[in-house]
Design a protein around this motif. Structure first.
Motif, short mmCIF file in Angstrom:
data_model
loop_
_atom_site.label_atom_id
_atom_site.label_comp_id
_atom_site.label_asym_id
_atom_site.label_seq_id
_atom_site.Cartn_x
_atom_site.Cartn_y
_atom_site.Cartn_z
N CYS A 88 82.38 -38.16 -9.06
CA CYS A 88 81.41 -37.50 -9.49
C CYS A 88 80.37 -37.25 -8.35
O CYS A 88 80.01 -37.90 -7.52
N ILE A 89 79.55 -36.13 -8.69
CA ILE A 89 78.50 -35.82 -7.77
C ILE A 89 77.55 -35.18 -8.63
O ILE A 89 77.73 -34.43 -9.69
N ALA A 90 76.24 -35.84 -8.35
CA ALA A 90 75.07 -35.35 -9.34
C ALA A 90 74.63 -33.81 -9.02
O ALA A 90 73.46 -33.86 -8.75
N GLY A 91 75.35 -33.02 -9.05
CA GLY A 91 75.16 -31.44 -8.63
C GLY A 91 76.23 -30.68 -9.20
O GLY A 91 76.94 -31.04 -9.86
N PRO A 92 76.10 -29.35 -9.00
CA PRO A 92 76.94 -28.42 -9.61
C PRO A 92 78.45 -28.38 -9.28
O PRO A 92 79.28 -28.15 -10.09
N ASN A 93 78.62 -28.34 -7.98
CA ASN A 93 79.96 -28.43 -7.32
C ASN A 93 80.46 -29.77 -7.12
O ASN A 93 79.57 -30.60 -6.43
N TRP A 94 81.84 -30.00 -7.03
CA TRP A 94 82.18 -31.36 -6.33
C TRP A 94 83.10 -30.91 -5.45
O TRP A 94 82.86 -30.68 -4.24
N HIS A 95 84.30 -30.96 -5.21
CA HIS A 95 85.28 -30.78 -4.40
C HIS A 95 85.45 -29.17 -4.21
O HIS A 95 85.94 -28.53 -3.33
#
Length: 437
Positions: free
Chosen positions: A11-18
């Motif tokens: 998870c990333i606390a933002g719109p895009n991850w990888h």
């Protein structure tokens, strides 16, 4: 009991991850990146799939290595780390009962007392499901946000991190397991003889203690780490209980897995006390052709130029002056992650990619292997890697959220369960117990 896979959700606390184009897809929840309900939903999905846990990657700067400004990462969202993860995990803990919950926290900027209290509190809130993804940080921009000019010399960062870990463990152990008495009749809340000063003093770190947070259900959080350098591997062998890794092929995965397990021996650690989990990206379809069509459409949304900017951000090398249509060459890495760049370079050189090509590949999955197929064919590939001693399971990094997780849980997980390769229910009370079961 036969060996079974372990899964950790990325998870990333933002719109895009990888995948830097996934936010443009109609099924994406990226526009809700600031809404805690997004992350609560993801936690519920992963727990329904019996995942061991999830973790938030985090960086303490708005990336601006490309062109020495942040325009590329603002106009189109690359990896943007927008919310503080521990607070999200506290919310996610309230909607789950078994899922492990890990946050990234840097040893470079946070004092051991702060780290120890934060994760002891999360462990109490979650009933024994807290984990700490340990990073030493890799970008001077992060240091400058904390009032420093630059990071500690690269060769010393893990030495410093070792000391931080030692201080944290001393603080976590400053309360004995039976220190809380909770005796109303005799007016004894806790036994003061079972709470201890720490008086830790090392080369860089000093803390008096004791921690004012009583001993948590796990005693200490599960420790995650992602170092792939020589020094990072040694650190992982001493401390790591979950390793997040990135390799391109089975041979590289097998070599890394064997190396970590061998290094653990000199620290007296049994190999099953560390789960080595390479990242994989999953695109599932009812048929092979449907899966390929889904992947092709999703991958058509990426920006190769943003991918180049992301390579710059993750290596600390400003690539804005490099020609996009010439092969990517080795270069000195003084900022960022040398390990990350080595992965990029190996993948690029093996295919003779230009910088633009490398940017497009990086934009799709940051060079994480993308498995595209039916539940059966994806399970086949995962089973082969697992049974070939290439890994102990996987970090699942879906291109598209939340549907990537939903499809994996509903189709691939049951196939792995049918084969006896994955748990049908949780057996442990804590995150650590489930990892070792």
């Amino acid at each position: 009991m036969p060996r079974q896979m372990h899964f950790i959700g990325f998870c990333i606390a933002g719109p895009n991850w990888h995948h830097n184009g996934s936010w443009r897809h109609d099924e994406s929840d990226a526009l809700d990146a600031l809404n805690p309900a997004r992350y609560e939903n993801i936690a519920r999905i992963l727990e329904s799939g019996k995942f061991d846990g999830l973790f938030f990657v985090d960086v303490l700067t708005l990336y601006d290595s490309f062109g020495q400004n942040f325009r590329a990462n603002i106009r189109q969202p690359g990896q943007m780390f927008m919310l503080e993860p521990v607070q999200l995990l506290a919310a996610m803990a309230r909607v789950t009962t078994h899922l492990g919950l890990a946050a990234t926290m840097s040893t470079a900027f946070y004092h051991p007392f702060h780290i120890a209290r934060t994760f002891a509190t999360l462990d109490h809130i979650s009933g024994g499901r807290a984990a700490w993804n340990i990073v030493t940080s890799a970008n001077d921009r992060e240091a400058q946000n904390f009032g420093l000019d630059r990071l500690m010399e690269r060769g010393l960062r893990y030495d410093h991190a070792e000391e931080v870990l030692e201080a944290c463990h001393a603080l976590w152990n400053s309360w004995d397991e039976d220190a809380l008495i909770l005796d109303r009749e005799n007016a004894i809340y806790a036994d003061p003889d079972k709470v201890h000063y720490v008086d830790f003093e090392g080369r860089w770190v000093k803390t008096r203690g004791p921690l004012q947070t009583p001993r948590s259900p796990q005693g200490s959080p599960v420790l995650m780490q992602a170092g792939s350098s020589e020094r990072g591997r040694e650190f992982a062998a001493r401390w790591g209980e979950v390793l997040f890794t990135l390799q391109h092929d089975k041979a590289d995965m097998q070599a890394f897995h064997a190396d970590i397990k061998a290094r653990m021996q000199k620290y007296g650690r049994p190999p099953e006390h560390c789960a080595v989990l390479p990242a994989i990206d999953i695109v599932v379809g009812e048929t092979e052709s449907i899966a390929r069509e889904k992947a092709e459409y999703l991958n058509s949304l990426v920006s190769p130029e943003l991918g180049v900017a992301e390579i710059a951000n993750h290596t600390g090398v400003d690539l804005s002056g490099y020609p996009l249509d010439e092969p990517l060459k080795d270069m000195e890495i003084t900022q960022g992650s040398r390990g990350v760049f080595d992965v990029i370079l190996r993948g690029s050189q093996s295919k003779n990619l230009t910088l633009r090509d490398a940017g497009r590949h990086y934009a799709i999955s940051e060079l994480t292997p993308q498995l595209v197929g039916t539940p059966q064919t994806i399970a086949d590939r995962m089973q082969d890697l697992f049974e070939s001693e290439a890994c102990d399971g996987f970090v699942i990094v879906p291109s598209l959220t939340p549907s990537g997780y939903v499809q994996f849980v509903k189709s691939v997980v049951p196939e792995l369960q049918r084969r006896g390769l994955y748990r049908t229910d949780y057996t442990g009370r804590t995150f650590r117990e489930n990892l070792r079961s």
